[in-house]
Design a protein around this motif. Structure first.
Motif, PDB file in Angstrom:
ATOM      1  N   PHE A 136       1.137  -1.251   0.395  1.00  0.00           N
ATOM      2  CA  PHE A 136      -0.287   0.008  -0.107  1.00  0.00           C
ATOM      3  C   PHE A 136       0.861   1.446  -0.181  1.00  0.00           C
ATOM      4  O   PHE A 136      -0.017   2.565   0.166  1.00  0.00           O
ATOM      5  N   GLY A 137       1.942   0.689  -0.338  1.00  0.00           N
ATOM      6  CA  GLY A 137       3.470   2.134  -0.374  1.00  0.00           C
ATOM      7  C   GLY A 137       2.941   3.155   0.941  1.00  0.00           C
ATOM      8  O   GLY A 137       2.505   4.627   0.804  1.00  0.00           O
ATOM      9  N   GLY A 138       2.823   2.573   2.161  1.00  0.00           N
ATOM     10  CA  GLY A 138       2.928   3.615   3.618  1.00  0.00           C
ATOM     11  C   GLY A 138       1.308   3.816   3.567  1.00  0.00           C
ATOM     12  O   GLY A 138       1.207   4.435   4.257  1.00  0.00           O
ATOM     13  N   TYR A 139       0.410   3.843   2.758  1.00  0.00           N
ATOM     14  CA  TYR A 139      -1.085   4.775   3.093  1.00  0.00           C
ATOM     15  C   TYR A 139      -2.205   3.863   3.867  1.00  0.00           C
ATOM     16  O   TYR A 139      -3.182   3.539   4.538  1.00  0.00           O
ATOM     17  N   GLN A 140      -1.150   2.023   4.314  1.00  0.00           N
ATOM     18  CA  GLN A 140      -1.834   1.872   5.494  1.00  0.00           C
ATOM     19  C   GLN A 140      -1.985   1.794   6.439  1.00  0.00           C
ATOM     20  O   GLN A 140      -2.902   1.520   7.530  1.00  0.00           O
ATOM     21  N   GLN A 141      -0.577   2.640   7.239  1.00  0.00           N
ATOM     22  CA  GLN A 141      -0.501   2.393   8.412  1.00  0.00           C
ATOM     23  C   GLN A 141      -2.039   3.875   8.865  1.00  0.00           C
ATOM     24  O   GLN A 141      -1.820   3.452   9.978  1.00  0.00           O
ATOM     25  N   PHE A 142      -2.628   4.554   8.176  1.00  0.00           N
ATOM     26  CA  PHE A 142      -2.978   5.327   8.568  1.00  0.00           C
ATOM     27  C   PHE A 142      -4.705   4.688   9.284  1.00  0.00           C
ATOM     28  O   PHE A 142      -5.292   4.881  10.075  1.00  0.00           O
ATOM     29  N   PRO A 143      -5.032   3.632   8.088  1.00  0.00           N
ATOM     30  CA  PRO A 143      -6.580   3.054   8.386  1.00  0.00           C
ATOM     31  C   PRO A 143      -6.515   2.371  10.245  1.00  0.00           C
ATOM     32  O   PRO A 143      -7.189   1.666  10.638  1.00  0.00           O
ATOM     33  N   VAL A 144      -4.415   1.589   9.739  1.00  0.00           N
ATOM     34  CA  VAL A 144      -4.965   0.489  11.243  1.00  0.00           C
ATOM     35  C   VAL A 144      -4.934   1.523  12.783  1.00  0.00           C
ATOM     36  O   VAL A 144      -4.634   1.557  13.400  1.00  0.00           O
ATOM     37  N   ALA A 145      -4.300   3.054  11.987  1.00  0.00           N
ATOM     38  CA  ALA A 145      -4.243   4.007  13.832  1.00  0.00           C
ATOM     39  C   ALA A 145      -5.717   4.328  14.060  1.00  0.00           C
ATOM     40  O   ALA A 145      -5.629   4.450  15.261  1.00  0.00           O
ATOM     41  N   ALA A 146      -6.402   4.455  12.834  1.00  0.00           N
ATOM     42  CA  ALA A 146      -7.320   5.314  13.392  1.00  0.00           C
ATOM     43  C   ALA A 146      -8.061   4.350  13.942  1.00  0.00           C
ATOM     44  O   ALA A 146      -8.622   4.252  15.198  1.00  0.00           O
ATOM     45  N   ALA A 147      -8.535   2.645  13.143  1.00  0.00           N
ATOM     46  CA  ALA A 147      -9.468   1.480  14.046  1.00  0.00           C
ATOM     47  C   ALA A 147      -7.859   1.510  15.661  1.00  0.00           C
ATOM     48  O   ALA A 147      -9.679   0.791  16.200  1.00  0.00           O
TER      49      ALA A 147
END
Length: 421
Positions: free
Chosen positions: A300-311
Motif C-alpha cells: 500500500f505504499g505507506g497508506y496502510q498505516q493510517f487506517p490501522v492507527a484510526a482503527a
C-alpha cells in the motif's frame, strides 16, 4: 546564491541573464539555514542517504495515479534522468515547453520572468523532492548515489504532475468547463495533484506551518508527504468531498481509491489463495499485508498505516503482529498501551533519523520494541532503506528477496522482517 552562479555557467547568455537576476534578488533575502546551518545540512544529507539507491517515487509518492496513463509514461523519464544529468535537463525543459503553455513563465512589463499558469494556481513542480533537499557537496552526492536518485525522483514526479495537470484541464474542457478562467477549478486540480504526489501543504487551518517547513523537516522524515497522504485519504474516503468535487476530480478520487487500496486487496487475496497469511484485523499492524514466515510485504505504499492507527483509536483495541494477542487500550492499567501511546508511536515512526535515534536512546527501545543498541541504531539510520529491507529479507528468504527486488526498488512494495523475539 552560489549554487545558482555555478548553474549559470552551464546555460547560454539568455538563461544566464535570467539566473543572474534571480541571484541578485537572492542577495537581499535573509540568511537561511541552507547557507550556514552545518547541522541542518548533516540532517538533510542523512535523510537523502536513506532514500538513495532506489527508484521508489512511482510507489511511494506516485501510487495514487497508478491507474493513470501519466504514471506509466513517466517511468522512462525517471530511468533516463537517473542515468544522465543532461536527460534530466531535457525532461525539465520538455515540461516548460509543453504545447499547452501551462508551465511557461511569462514576462512582465519590466522584462522580469513571472510565474507560469500552473505555478499561479499552486501546482508544485519541485526543484528537488523533499527527501533530497540536501545542501551536501556534489562530490559526496555523486559517490553516495544521492545525485542519481534525486534526479530520478524529481524527473518522474514533475513529469507525472505536469502530465496529470494537463489531463485534468483537458477533461474539464471536454466537460464544457474552462479551467483556465475558472481558477478555483484549476486550483483544485493542482491541490489534488500536490497532495497525491507528496507535496501536501503543511498549513492546517489558521496554523501557517509552511513558514516552519525547515524545522518540520528537521524533526520529521517527510512532513509534506505525510500531509499529502492524510489529505489524499480524506479526499478518496470522505463522501462530502465527492459531493463538492467536480466530475473530473470525483472520477479521479475513485480511480485513486482503487489504485491505493484495490490493487493491494486484490494481490493480497491472490497471495492468500497461494498459501500466504493475510490479516483482516484492522487493529493489527499486519492488516492486509502478505506474511510469509517472518517477512511482511506491504502493498500500500505507506497508506496502510493510517487506517490501522484510526482503527486502534476508534475501537480502543490493538492486536500484536507477532503474538496475535489483542490489548484493551482503555484498561487504564499501569504500563499498558493506551490510545495516547498509539498516537505517539504513529508520529515517532515518522521522525527524521536523528530525532528518532534520540527518542530510541531515551526510551531505551526501538520502534519495533527491541532494546536500544547504539551500533544497530546507527546502522538502521544510515543504510539506504531499500537496501536494508532487501538485506533483511534475503537473510530470511533469498528466493523471496529476489522476487521482491524490482517492486521494492520502485516503491510499489515494502518489506519488513522481524519475529518479535
Amino acid at each position: 546564491v552560489e549554487p545558482q552562479r555555478r548553474q549559470a555557467a552551464e546555460f547560454g547568455p539568455a538563461e544566464t541573464s535570467e539566473i543572474a537576476s534571480v541571484v541578485d534578488e537572492a542577495k537581499n533575502l535573509p540568511e537561511g539555514p541552507e547557507k550556514d546551518g552545518v547541522i541542518r545540512r548533516a540532517l538533510a544529507f542523512n535523510r537523502a542517504l536513506l532514500t538513495s539507491w532506489d527508484l521508489s517515487a512511482p510507489g511511494r509518492q506516485g501510487k495514487t495515479f497508478l491507474l493513470n496513463k501519466a504514471w506509466w509514461t513517466s517511468l522512462d523519464d525517471m530511468v533516463r534522468a537517473w542515468g544522465s544529468p543532461e536527460a534530466a535537463k531535457q525532461i525539465a525543459n520538455s515540461i516548460t515547453d509543453h504545447p499547452s503553455g501551462y508551465f511557461k513563465p511569462g514576462i512582465d512589463a519590466s522584462g522580469k520572468a513571472t510565474k507560469s499558469f500552473a505555478e499561479k494556481v499552486g501546482l508544485d513542480l519541485a526543484n528537488a523532492e523533499e527527501a533530497f533537499n540536501s545542501y551536501t557537496g556534489k562530490i559526496v552526492k555523486k559517490y553516495t548515489g544521492i545525485e542519481k536518485s534525486s534526479r530520478a525522483h524529481t524527473a518522474f514526479l514533475n513529469k507525472l504532475r505536469s502530465d496529470q495537470f494537463v489531463s485534468f484541464m483537458e477533461q474539464a474542457k471536454k466537460a464544457g468547463k474552462d479551467a483556465t478562467t475558472d481558477l478555483n477549478l484549476s486550483k483544485s486540480y493542482a491541490k489534488f495533484i500536490n497532495d497525491a504526489t507528496g507535496r501536501g501543504s503543511l498549513n492546517v487551518g489558521k496554523w501557517q506551518l509552511e513558514r516552519n517547513a525547515n524545522v518540520l523537516n528537521d524533526v520529521f522524515f517527510a512532513p509534506k508527504n505525510l500531509s499529502g497522504q492524510i489529505r489524499t485519504w480524506n479526499t478518496v474516503l470522505n463522501p462530502y468531498k465527492y459531493y463538492q468535487a467536480d466530475p473530473v476530480l470525483r472520477k479521479q478520487a475513485l480511480t485513486s481509491l482503487f489504485a491505493i487500496a484495490g490493487s493491494g486487496l486484490a494481490v493480497g487475496e491472490l497471495a492468500r489463495m497461494a498459501g500466504a497469511s493475510v490479516s483482516n484485523d484492522p487493529t493489527n499492524p499486519d492488516f492486509r499485508k502478505i506474511k510469509i514466515g517472518d517477512s511482511r510485504i506491504d502493498l500500500f505504499g505507506g497508506y496502510q498505516q493510517f487506517p490501522v492507527a484510526a482503527a486502534k483509536l476508534l475501537t480502543g483495541t490493538s492486536t500484536s503482529s507477532t503474538t496475535g494477542k489483542t490489548t484493551d487500550l482503555t484498561a487504564g492499567k499501569f504500563g499498558m498501551p493506551t490510545r495516547a501511546s498509539v498516537a505517539e508511536r504513529f508520529f515517532i515512526n515518522r521522525l527524521a533519523p536523528l530525532p528518532s535515534f534520540v527518542w530510541a536512546w531515551m526510551s531505551n527501545r526501538e520502534f519495533d520494541g527491541k532494546p536500544f543498541e547504539a551500533k544497530r541504531a546507527l546502522f538502521e539510520r544510515t543504510l539506504p532503506i531499500a537496501t536494508k529491507d532487501l538485506q533483511e529479507l534475503a537473510a530470511e528468504d533469498p528466493a523471496l528477496a529476489a522476487i521482491m527486488t524490482p517492486t521494492n526498488i520502485l516503491g510499489l512494495t515494502g518489506t519488513q522482517t522481524y519475529t518479535g523475539r
